[in-house]
Scaffold this motif. Structure first.
Motif, mmCIF file in Angstrom:
data_model
loop_
_atom_site.group_PDB
_atom_site.id
_atom_site.type_symbol
_atom_site.label_atom_id
_atom_site.label_comp_id
_atom_site.label_asym_id
_atom_site.label_seq_id
_atom_site.Cartn_x
_atom_site.Cartn_y
_atom_site.Cartn_z
ATOM 1 N N THR A 136 0.846 -1.208 0.000
ATOM 2 C CA THR A 136 0.000 0.000 0.000
ATOM 3 C C THR A 136 0.872 1.245 0.000
ATOM 4 O O THR A 136 0.932 1.972 -0.994
ATOM 5 N N ARG B 137 3.137 12.183 15.871
ATOM 6 C CA ARG B 137 1.762 11.691 15.801
ATOM 7 C C ARG B 137 1.134 11.783 17.185
ATOM 8 O O ARG B 137 1.758 11.403 18.170
ATOM 9 N N ASP C 228 -3.888 8.331 18.421
ATOM 10 C CA ASP C 228 -4.080 7.773 17.083
ATOM 11 C C ASP C 228 -3.400 6.402 17.021
ATOM 12 O O ASP C 228 -2.189 6.303 16.870
ATOM 13 N N ILE D 111 -1.424 0.274 13.356
ATOM 14 C CA ILE D 111 -1.802 -1.036 12.807
ATOM 15 C C ILE D 111 -0.672 -2.029 13.096
ATOM 16 O O ILE D 111 0.502 -1.699 12.927
ATOM 17 N N HIS E 192 1.183 -5.489 12.071
ATOM 18 C CA HIS E 192 1.339 -6.315 10.871
ATOM 19 C C HIS E 192 1.850 -7.691 11.263
ATOM 20 O O HIS E 192 2.816 -7.790 12.017
ATOM 21 N N SER F 225 -9.426 -2.520 21.479
ATOM 22 C CA SER F 225 -9.362 -3.227 20.200
ATOM 23 C C SER F 225 -8.007 -2.944 19.557
ATOM 24 O O SER F 225 -7.331 -1.995 19.933
ATOM 25 N N ARG G 161 -3.174 -6.367 10.176
ATOM 26 C CA ARG G 161 -3.226 -6.823 8.785
ATOM 27 C C ARG G 161 -1.988 -7.620 8.428
ATOM 28 O O ARG G 161 -0.961 -7.532 9.124
ATOM 29 N N PRO H 102 2.628 2.572 11.259
ATOM 30 C CA PRO H 102 1.777 3.531 10.545
ATOM 31 C C PRO H 102 2.470 3.893 9.246
ATOM 32 O O PRO H 102 3.608 3.468 9.003
ATOM 33 N N SER H 103 1.812 4.664 8.397
ATOM 34 C CA SER H 103 2.479 5.131 7.192
ATOM 35 C C SER H 103 3.690 5.988 7.592
ATOM 36 O O SER H 103 3.644 6.693 8.598
ATOM 37 N N GLU I 205 -3.545 3.546 1.263
ATOM 38 C CA GLU I 205 -3.499 2.679 2.434
ATOM 39 C C GLU I 205 -4.558 1.564 2.366
ATOM 40 O O GLU I 205 -5.496 1.635 1.579
ATOM 41 N N SER I 206 -4.414 0.628 3.294
ATOM 42 C CA SER I 206 -5.349 -0.506 3.349
ATOM 43 C C SER I 206 -6.762 -0.038 3.705
ATOM 44 O O SER I 206 -6.949 1.005 4.328
ATOM 45 N N ILE J 297 -9.899 -0.381 6.053
ATOM 46 C CA ILE J 297 -10.028 -0.816 7.459
ATOM 47 C C ILE J 297 -11.487 -1.169 7.759
ATOM 48 O O ILE J 297 -12.394 -0.375 7.503
ATOM 49 N N ARG K 216 -12.318 2.848 7.055
ATOM 50 C CA ARG K 216 -11.525 3.657 6.113
ATOM 51 C C ARG K 216 -11.598 2.995 4.740
ATOM 52 O O ARG K 216 -11.332 1.801 4.617
ATOM 53 N N ILE L 145 -14.457 5.935 16.539
ATOM 54 C CA ILE L 145 -13.991 4.542 16.480
ATOM 55 C C ILE L 145 -12.548 4.475 15.988
ATOM 56 O O ILE L 145 -11.723 3.777 16.535
HETATM 57 O O1 TXA Z 1 -1.901 0.386 4.378
HETATM 58 C C1 TXA Z 1 -1.831 0.670 5.566
HETATM 59 O O2 TXA Z 1 -2.749 0.428 6.354
HETATM 60 C C2 TXA Z 1 -0.548 1.345 6.042
HETATM 61 C C3 TXA Z 1 0.605 0.338 5.890
HETATM 62 C C4 TXA Z 1 1.885 0.826 6.475
HETATM 63 O O3 TXA Z 1 0.229 -0.883 6.450
HETATM 64 N N1 TXA Z 1 -0.671 1.781 7.402
HETATM 65 C C5 TXA Z 1 -1.443 2.841 7.762
HETATM 66 O O4 TXA Z 1 -1.362 3.179 9.100
HETATM 67 O O5 TXA Z 1 -2.142 3.450 6.999
HETATM 68 P P1 TXA Z 1 -1.831 4.595 9.664
HETATM 69 O O6 TXA Z 1 -1.330 4.662 11.037
HETATM 70 O O7 TXA Z 1 -1.426 5.641 8.767
HETATM 71 O O8 TXA Z 1 -3.396 4.450 9.788
HETATM 72 C C6 TXA Z 1 -3.905 3.584 10.763
HETATM 73 C C7 TXA Z 1 -5.291 3.981 11.156
HETATM 74 C C8 TXA Z 1 -5.338 4.945 12.341
HETATM 75 O O9 TXA Z 1 -5.239 6.267 11.964
HETATM 76 C C9 TXA Z 1 -6.678 4.634 12.955
HETATM 77 O O10 TXA Z 1 -7.670 5.422 12.371
HETATM 78 C C10 TXA Z 1 -6.919 3.181 12.571
HETATM 79 O O11 TXA Z 1 -5.913 2.816 11.686
HETATM 80 N N2 TXA Z 1 -6.852 2.318 13.751
HETATM 81 C C11 TXA Z 1 -5.778 1.732 14.299
HETATM 82 N N3 TXA Z 1 -6.120 1.019 15.385
HETATM 83 C C12 TXA Z 1 -7.443 1.153 15.521
HETATM 84 C C13 TXA Z 1 -8.411 0.659 16.460
HETATM 85 N N4 TXA Z 1 -8.060 -0.124 17.475
HETATM 86 N N5 TXA Z 1 -9.697 1.012 16.282
HETATM 87 C C14 TXA Z 1 -10.048 1.784 15.237
HETATM 88 N N6 TXA Z 1 -9.192 2.288 14.336
HETATM 89 C C15 TXA Z 1 -7.916 1.984 14.473
#
Ligand code: TXA
Ligand code: MG
Length: 327
Positions: free
Chosen positions: A31, A54, A58, A61, A63, A112, A116, A137-138, A175-176, A178, A191, A222
């Protein structure tokens, strides 16, 4: 400055050691590039928040190499099993009830965790011999455009980390997707992302409720990271819901960049840019962030961008464009 490392056996071994010691490494996924740390090490994960600036609310994720690895970290259910069978490894993240092995800093104190299993071959080679999951995270400074090349990470975080593992350009470029699967009877989209919602609906054999564009009220409570302003260039970005006419392009002000979905028929001035030859959403998504960075660096006073059709990958493309245009 961070070193960009090729994915040789020796470099991968060194990176695993470095991660085990509690350090950060930027890594490729299919991604976007991620900024990774050992997800079981709270101090290592704290470094991610510091490097990206950050906010602590927030969550990250995690992996993992496979679905089997999940049982150690969270409660799985029928919905996660069906979706993992259909789409893992790949660009789909589940939010599931967490177990105590995941430190609170990773989930911003939520009960929670987001998980991924990426499909990028270099990522898989790296994680298959790691005995811990990777929180990532990204790899961009908070709220800036996500990186899809090693040199994007170098440009933004190069003075804050030591190593960037080079896996080439990211295939999907957004990004992935969600999914909140805490209640398997009521899966929710948190997402839009690289895996189109329609495919998830087919696998689950049900329709999902589409979050309204920019309706951040439910999403924020959430998924705390889903802020209205995100993925943003410094340059002002204006969105157009209809295709820009050729006549506007031919008479355009050179200090304004036009970001079109497809190659225009005639207009070829330097300020006219396009994301695909014929409007293919996959090509558009994969080039979107790199193009936004390029335009941001050129010094235009404004970017005018066309919205994609509201289906398939277009939902993720428009979500990113709307957040990028938020002021
Ligand atoms: O593609 C992707 O998902 C990339 C690659 C690196 O894997 N990662 C990514 O991570 O986009 P990031 O941190 O930019 O976005 C992760 C988002 C957080 O902003 C949050 O909204 C959501 O995932 N998230 C994480 N844990 C959560 C939880 N327990 N409940 C709800 N949302 C959560
Ligand atoms: Mg991000």
């Amino acid at each position: 400055m961070a070193k960009i490392l090729k994915p040789t056996e020796e470099n991968l071994r060194d990176i695993r050691k470095f991660l085990r010691l509690g350090e950060l490494v930027a890594i490729p996924t299919e991604t976007v590039y991620g900024l990774a740390a050992n997800a079981l090490d709270a101090d290592a994960c704290a470094k991610i928040f510091a490097a990206k600036q950050r906010p602590n609310n927030d969550p990250l994720i995690c992996h993992v190499a496979s679905y089997e690895a999940l049982e150690r970290f969270c409660e799985t259910n029928d919905a996660s099993k069906i979706l993992a069978d259909a789409f893992w490894p790949g660009p789909l993240t589940f939010v599931l009830p967490k177990k105590s092995s995941i430190p609170d800093i990773v989930t911003a104190g939520l009960d929670s965790v987001a998980v991924r299993s990426p499909s990028h071959p270099v990522f898989r080679q790296l994680i298959e011999d790691c005995d811990f999951p990777l929180a990532a995270p990204s790899a961009n400074p908070f709220a800036y455009i996500s990186p899809t090349l090693a040199r994007h990470v170098q440009a933004n975080l190069g003075d804050r980390i030591e190593y960037i593992l080079d896996g080439g350009p990211c295939e999907h470029g957004v990004e992935s997707t969600i999914m909140d699967l805490r209640d398997p009877a009521n899966p929710k989209i948190l997402r839009y992302g690289a895996l189109p919602i329609e495919k998830i609906e087919n696998a689950l054999k049900r329709r999902l409720i589409r979050p309204e564009p920019n309706s951040n009220q439910t999403a924020i409570s959430i998924a705390p990271g889903s802020l209205p302003k995100h993925y943003s260039p410094r340059t002002l970005l204006e969105l157009r819901s209809n295709a820009v006419r050729e006549s506007e392009l031919t008479e355009s002000d050179q200090s304004i960049a036009y970001l079109l979905l497809r190659k225009p028929l005639h207009a070829r001035a330097n300020n006219i840019h396009w994301l695909s030859e014929n409007g293919e959403l996959k090509a558009i998504a994969s080039r979107l962030y790199a193009k936004l960075r390029e335009l941001d660096e050129t010094g235009y006073k404004k970017i005018i961008a066309e919205e994609a059709p509201e289906l398939g990958l277009g939902l993720a493309i428009n979500d990113r464009l709307r957040r990028a245009s938020f002021r």
